[in-house]
Scaffold this motif. Structure first.
Motif, PDB file in Angstrom:
ATOM      1  N   HIS A  60       0.881  -1.353  -0.018  1.00  0.00           N
ATOM      2  CA  HIS A  60       0.118   0.082  -0.096  1.00  0.00           C
ATOM      3  C   HIS A  60       0.735   1.147  -0.049  1.00  0.00           C
ATOM      4  O   HIS A  60       2.096   0.969   0.233  1.00  0.00           O
ATOM      5  CB  HIS A  60      -1.060  -0.043   1.178  1.00  0.00           C
ATOM      6  CG  HIS A  60      -0.364   0.550   2.523  1.00  0.00           C
ATOM      7  ND1 HIS A  60       0.618  -0.449   3.172  1.00  0.00           N
ATOM      8  CD2 HIS A  60      -0.360   1.669   3.198  1.00  0.00           C
ATOM      9  CE1 HIS A  60       0.843   0.198   4.208  1.00  0.00           C
ATOM     10  NE2 HIS A  60       0.326   1.583   4.325  1.00  0.00           N
ATOM     11  N   LYS A  63      -2.932   6.865   2.213  1.00  0.00           N
ATOM     12  CA  LYS A  63      -4.152   6.272   2.711  1.00  0.00           C
ATOM     13  C   LYS A  63      -5.364   7.073   1.826  1.00  0.00           C
ATOM     14  O   LYS A  63      -6.013   7.945   1.806  1.00  0.00           O
ATOM     15  CB  LYS A  63      -4.662   7.143   3.948  1.00  0.00           C
ATOM     16  CG  LYS A  63      -3.782   6.487   5.107  1.00  0.00           C
ATOM     17  CD  LYS A  63      -4.093   6.937   6.438  1.00  0.00           C
ATOM     18  CE  LYS A  63      -3.552   6.205   7.509  1.00  0.00           C
ATOM     19  NZ  LYS A  63      -3.179   6.966   8.712  1.00  0.00           N
ATOM     20  N   ARG A 121      -4.502  -0.270  -1.768  1.00  0.00           N
ATOM     21  CA  ARG A 121      -5.590   0.421  -1.336  1.00  0.00           C
ATOM     22  C   ARG A 121      -6.444   1.008  -2.142  1.00  0.00           C
ATOM     23  O   ARG A 121      -7.330   1.722  -1.866  1.00  0.00           O
ATOM     24  CB  ARG A 121      -5.032   1.418   0.021  1.00  0.00           C
ATOM     25  CG  ARG A 121      -4.494   0.736   1.068  1.00  0.00           C
ATOM     26  CD  ARG A 121      -4.493   1.563   2.274  1.00  0.00           C
ATOM     27  NE  ARG A 121      -3.748   0.982   3.416  1.00  0.00           N
ATOM     28  CZ  ARG A 121      -3.331   1.368   4.669  1.00  0.00           C
ATOM     29  NH1 ARG A 121      -3.390   2.805   4.689  1.00  0.00           N
ATOM     30  NH2 ARG A 121      -2.791   0.598   5.629  1.00  0.00           N
ATOM     31  N   GLU A 125     -11.610  -2.758  -0.553  1.00  0.00           N
ATOM     32  CA  GLU A 125     -11.986  -3.997   0.414  1.00  0.00           C
ATOM     33  C   GLU A 125     -10.729  -4.471   1.127  1.00  0.00           C
ATOM     34  O   GLU A 125     -10.481  -5.204   2.127  1.00  0.00           O
ATOM     35  CB  GLU A 125     -12.078  -5.434  -0.432  1.00  0.00           C
ATOM     36  CG  GLU A 125     -13.126  -5.058  -1.425  1.00  0.00           C
ATOM     37  CD  GLU A 125     -12.676  -4.644  -2.952  1.00  0.00           C
ATOM     38  OE1 GLU A 125     -12.036  -3.654  -3.059  1.00  0.00           O
ATOM     39  OE2 GLU A 125     -12.733  -5.364  -3.835  1.00  0.00           O
ATOM     40  N   GLU A 126      -9.270  -3.779   0.834  1.00  0.00           N
ATOM     41  CA  GLU A 126      -8.108  -3.973   1.227  1.00  0.00           C
ATOM     42  C   GLU A 126      -7.964  -3.967   2.666  1.00  0.00           C
ATOM     43  O   GLU A 126      -7.771  -4.881   3.340  1.00  0.00           O
ATOM     44  CB  GLU A 126      -7.099  -3.261   0.484  1.00  0.00           C
ATOM     45  CG  GLU A 126      -5.837  -3.065   1.447  1.00  0.00           C
ATOM     46  CD  GLU A 126      -4.665  -4.321   1.397  1.00  0.00           C
ATOM     47  OE1 GLU A 126      -5.394  -5.408   1.126  1.00  0.00           O
ATOM     48  OE2 GLU A 126      -3.587  -4.087   1.674  1.00  0.00           O
ATOM     49  N   THR A 127      -8.600  -2.901   3.120  1.00  0.00           N
ATOM     50  CA  THR A 127      -8.318  -2.542   4.670  1.00  0.00           C
ATOM     51  C   THR A 127      -9.307  -3.314   5.434  1.00  0.00           C
ATOM     52  O   THR A 127      -9.525  -3.208   6.737  1.00  0.00           O
ATOM     53  CB  THR A 127      -8.328  -1.081   4.901  1.00  0.00           C
ATOM     54  OG1 THR A 127      -9.699  -0.650   4.356  1.00  0.00           O
ATOM     55  CG2 THR A 127      -7.180  -0.446   4.415  1.00  0.00           C
ATOM     56  N   LYS A 128     -10.421  -3.930   4.645  1.00  0.00           N
ATOM     57  CA  LYS A 128     -11.505  -4.741   5.387  1.00  0.00           C
ATOM     58  C   LYS A 128     -11.211  -6.226   5.461  1.00  0.00           C
ATOM     59  O   LYS A 128     -11.914  -6.847   6.125  1.00  0.00           O
ATOM     60  CB  LYS A 128     -12.886  -4.369   4.758  1.00  0.00           C
ATOM     61  CG  LYS A 128     -13.169  -2.959   4.664  1.00  0.00           C
ATOM     62  CD  LYS A 128     -14.765  -2.385   4.270  1.00  0.00           C
ATOM     63  CE  LYS A 128     -15.044  -1.262   4.335  1.00  0.00           C
ATOM     64  NZ  LYS A 128     -14.143  -0.340   3.447  1.00  0.00           N
ATOM     65  N   ASN A 129     -10.041  -6.289   4.870  1.00  0.00           N
ATOM     66  CA  ASN A 129      -9.768  -7.942   4.847  1.00  0.00           C
ATOM     67  C   ASN A 129     -10.695  -8.828   4.339  1.00  0.00           C
ATOM     68  O   ASN A 129     -11.242  -9.931   4.798  1.00  0.00           O
ATOM     69  CB  ASN A 129      -9.406  -8.220   6.281  1.00  0.00           C
ATOM     70  CG  ASN A 129      -8.573  -9.589   6.354  1.00  0.00           C
ATOM     71  OD1 ASN A 129      -7.889  -9.836   5.624  1.00  0.00           O
ATOM     72  ND2 ASN A 129      -8.579 -10.286   7.611  1.00  0.00           N
ATOM     73  N   SER A 134      -8.704 -10.781  -1.277  1.00  0.00           N
ATOM     74  CA  SER A 134      -7.890 -11.737  -0.852  1.00  0.00           C
ATOM     75  C   SER A 134      -7.556 -12.900  -1.910  1.00  0.00           C
ATOM     76  O   SER A 134      -6.656 -13.350  -2.027  1.00  0.00           O
ATOM     77  CB  SER A 134      -8.484 -12.086   0.502  1.00  0.00           C
ATOM     78  OG  SER A 134      -8.364 -11.185   1.661  1.00  0.00           O
ATOM     79  N   ARG A 154      -1.728  -4.717  10.902  1.00  0.00           N
ATOM     80  CA  ARG A 154      -2.918  -4.701  10.326  1.00  0.00           C
ATOM     81  C   ARG A 154      -3.421  -5.823   9.766  1.00  0.00           C
ATOM     82  O   ARG A 154      -2.701  -6.448   8.962  1.00  0.00           O
ATOM     83  CB  ARG A 154      -3.039  -3.398   9.245  1.00  0.00           C
ATOM     84  CG  ARG A 154      -2.246  -2.104   9.618  1.00  0.00           C
ATOM     85  CD  ARG A 154      -3.381  -1.047  10.108  1.00  0.00           C
ATOM     86  NE  ARG A 154      -2.754  -0.034  10.195  1.00  0.00           N
ATOM     87  CZ  ARG A 154      -2.891   0.742  11.430  1.00  0.00           C
ATOM     88  NH1 ARG A 154      -3.431   0.077  12.635  1.00  0.00           N
ATOM     89  NH2 ARG A 154      -2.407   1.882  11.526  1.00  0.00           N
ATOM     90  N   HIS A 156      -5.338  -6.887   6.998  1.00  0.00           N
ATOM     91  CA  HIS A 156      -5.710  -6.537   5.791  1.00  0.00           C
ATOM     92  C   HIS A 156      -5.654  -7.861   4.622  1.00  0.00           C
ATOM     93  O   HIS A 156      -5.403  -8.681   4.935  1.00  0.00           O
ATOM     94  CB  HIS A 156      -4.924  -5.207   5.167  1.00  0.00           C
ATOM     95  CG  HIS A 156      -5.290  -3.956   5.861  1.00  0.00           C
ATOM     96  ND1 HIS A 156      -4.632  -2.817   5.742  1.00  0.00           N
ATOM     97  CD2 HIS A 156      -6.137  -3.962   6.960  1.00  0.00           C
ATOM     98  CE1 HIS A 156      -5.049  -2.071   6.571  1.00  0.00           C
ATOM     99  NE2 HIS A 156      -5.823  -2.424   7.317  1.00  0.00           N
ATOM    100  N   CYS A 157      -6.333  -7.577   3.444  1.00  0.00           N
ATOM    101  CA  CYS A 157      -6.375  -8.675   2.353  1.00  0.00           C
ATOM    102  C   CYS A 157      -5.011  -9.053   1.890  1.00  0.00           C
ATOM    103  O   CYS A 157      -4.413 -10.189   1.908  1.00  0.00           O
ATOM    104  CB  CYS A 157      -7.021  -8.065   1.143  1.00  0.00           C
ATOM    105  SG  CYS A 157      -8.814  -7.927   1.374  1.00  0.00           S
TER     106      CYS A 157
END
Ligand code: ADP
Ligand code: MG
Length: 397
Positions: A60, A63, A121, A125-129, A134, A154, A156-157
């Motif tokens: 990433h 932000k 990022r 969805e990356e930061t929501k895992n 994934s 973190r 993450h995915c």
């Protein structure tokens, strides 16, 4: 020490290897201003190239809040990485990260080739895992390597989710090195073990103080957070940084230190000014400040006391500058500590924290330290005694 499989435990010849790096480097107008994290990623990348893997890198950067944005593109990293490796790094400039462009770039790879994916990022969805992204990441590779210590705290995915959909997930050399240095220092220190904590806020480091008090022989406190402690001691601290709601906590920590037999050192004098400004007049102040003054650095007596407390240390962990080191008049405390560490003969000296690492490098002490962590938040969570999800997720040895 680290009970996880590493890149030394895998065969990569002809395999597609997805490496999660931490290329989250500071940039100004598209120019990389500190390339330490890229340089730190090279050993793993070079090994995988040398062993004939197809090396697919991802990371990433910053932000991005609303999907793809030019200023968060990893293009400048691809260019610099290619110079550092001395070989082409194909940049898969794909807004979907794992879209048609990326898939085509990976399909065209030969053994030893390197592809860098776009900023992970760019996908929300990356930061929501999330499972979908994934799986997409996993579909690009046969083996997954996590070498992103700076993102290991973190889930993450690209750091955790992806590991659910690949058979082989290991850590890279940087991750291994970070965990071994920090882990050995905190859990198996050669004594005396001294920790130095500074920086702006007590509240950022509550759990670090609490955890380290169980481990260290001496805890040195400086920086903005020291003044909440001085207030707790009963001093007048004027306009210095204060967290009212942490005064009781500071008292508790002082009591805990006493109970554990840990030497807790606080400033006895400070550099104070009426303004947060390098050009304003300033003075050395012992004890109480005037109501219109603020403490911006530790004073000369404190510097000497801290240096003496460090003189026989065998393990030192330092997080957080001693003062507003960005202003030359208030950098002396931080310089004094850096010098005291540089003077240690056979001690392990470890710097954690983004601003601390920047301070040590900027002040010219970078090569004098045993290890400067690439992970700000991750190193703090590690010092809090927490497990890092990115590390937990890879295969055990
Ligand atoms: P790190 O990133 O290493 O964990 P922090 O982010 O906690 O460190 O703190 C760094 C910041 O603390 C620096 O920007 C520095 O200017 C600030 N700081 C240090 N001492 C003081 C002080 N006495 N008053 C105000 N700010 C301070
Ligand atoms: Mg910081």
């Amino acid at each position: 020490m680290l009970n996880k499989k590493t890149v030394d435990d895998i065969q990569v010849k002809g395999k597609r290897v997805l490496v999660r790096c931490d290329f989250n480097v500071p940039m100004k107008d598209g120019v990389i201003t500190d390339e330490n994290r890229i340089v730190a990623a090279l050993p793993t990348i070079k090994k995988l190239i040398a062993d004939g893997g197809k090396v697919i890198l991802c990371s990433h950067l910053g932000k991005p809040k609303n999907g793809p944005e030019e200023k968060f593109s990893l293009a400048p990293v691809a260019k610099r990485l290619s110079e550092l490796l001395g070989q082409e790094v194909v940049f898969a400039d794909d807004d979907n990260v794992v879209g048609e462009k990326a898939k085509a770039a990976v399909a065209a790879m030969k053994d030893g080739d390197v592809v860098l994916l776009q900023n992970t990022r760019f996908r929300k969805e990356e930061t929501k895992n999330g499972e979908e992204f994934s799986k997409e990441l996993a579909s690009l590779c046969d083996i997954y390597v996590n070498d992103a210590f700076g993102a290991a705290h973190r889930a993450h995915c690209s750091t955790v989710g992806v590991t659910q959909f690949v058979d082989t997930a290991v850590v890279g050399y940087l991750m291994e090195k970070e965990i071994n240095f920090l882990g050995n220092a905190v859990n198996n220190p050669v004594r005396p073990f001294v920790a130095i904590l500074g920086g702006s806020k007590v509240s950022d480091k509550i759990n670090v103080i609490n955890n380290l008090l169980n481990k260290v022989d001496t805890l040195i406190i400086g920086g903005g957070m020291a003044y909440t402690f001085m207030k707790a001691q009963g001093y007048e601290i004027g306009k210095s940084l204060l967290e009212e709601d942490k005064i009781d906590y500071a008292k508790e920590m002082m009591a805990k230190a006493e109970e554990k037999g840990v030497k807790l050192l606080l400033p006895v004098d400070n550099m104070v000014s009426k303004e947060f400004n390098n050009d304003a007049p300033f003075r050395v102040c012992e004890g109480n400040l005037e109501p219109d003054e603020m403490a911006l650095d530790i004073g000369p007596k404190t510097q000497k006391m801290y240096a003496e407390a460090l003189a026989d240390a065998k393990t030192v962990v330092w997080n957080g500058p001693m003062g507003v080191f960005e202003m030359s008049n208030f950098a002396k405390g931080t310089i004094a500590i850096a010098q005291a560490l540089a003077d240690l003969k056979d001690a392990t000296t470890i710097i954690g924290g983004g601003d601390s690492a920047a301070a040590v490098n900027q002040l010219g002490f970078g090569d004098k330290m045993t290890h400067i962590s690439t992970g700000g938040g991750a190193s703090l969570e590690f010092l809090e005694g927490k497990d890092l999800p990115g590390v937990v997720a890879v295969n055990d040895k």
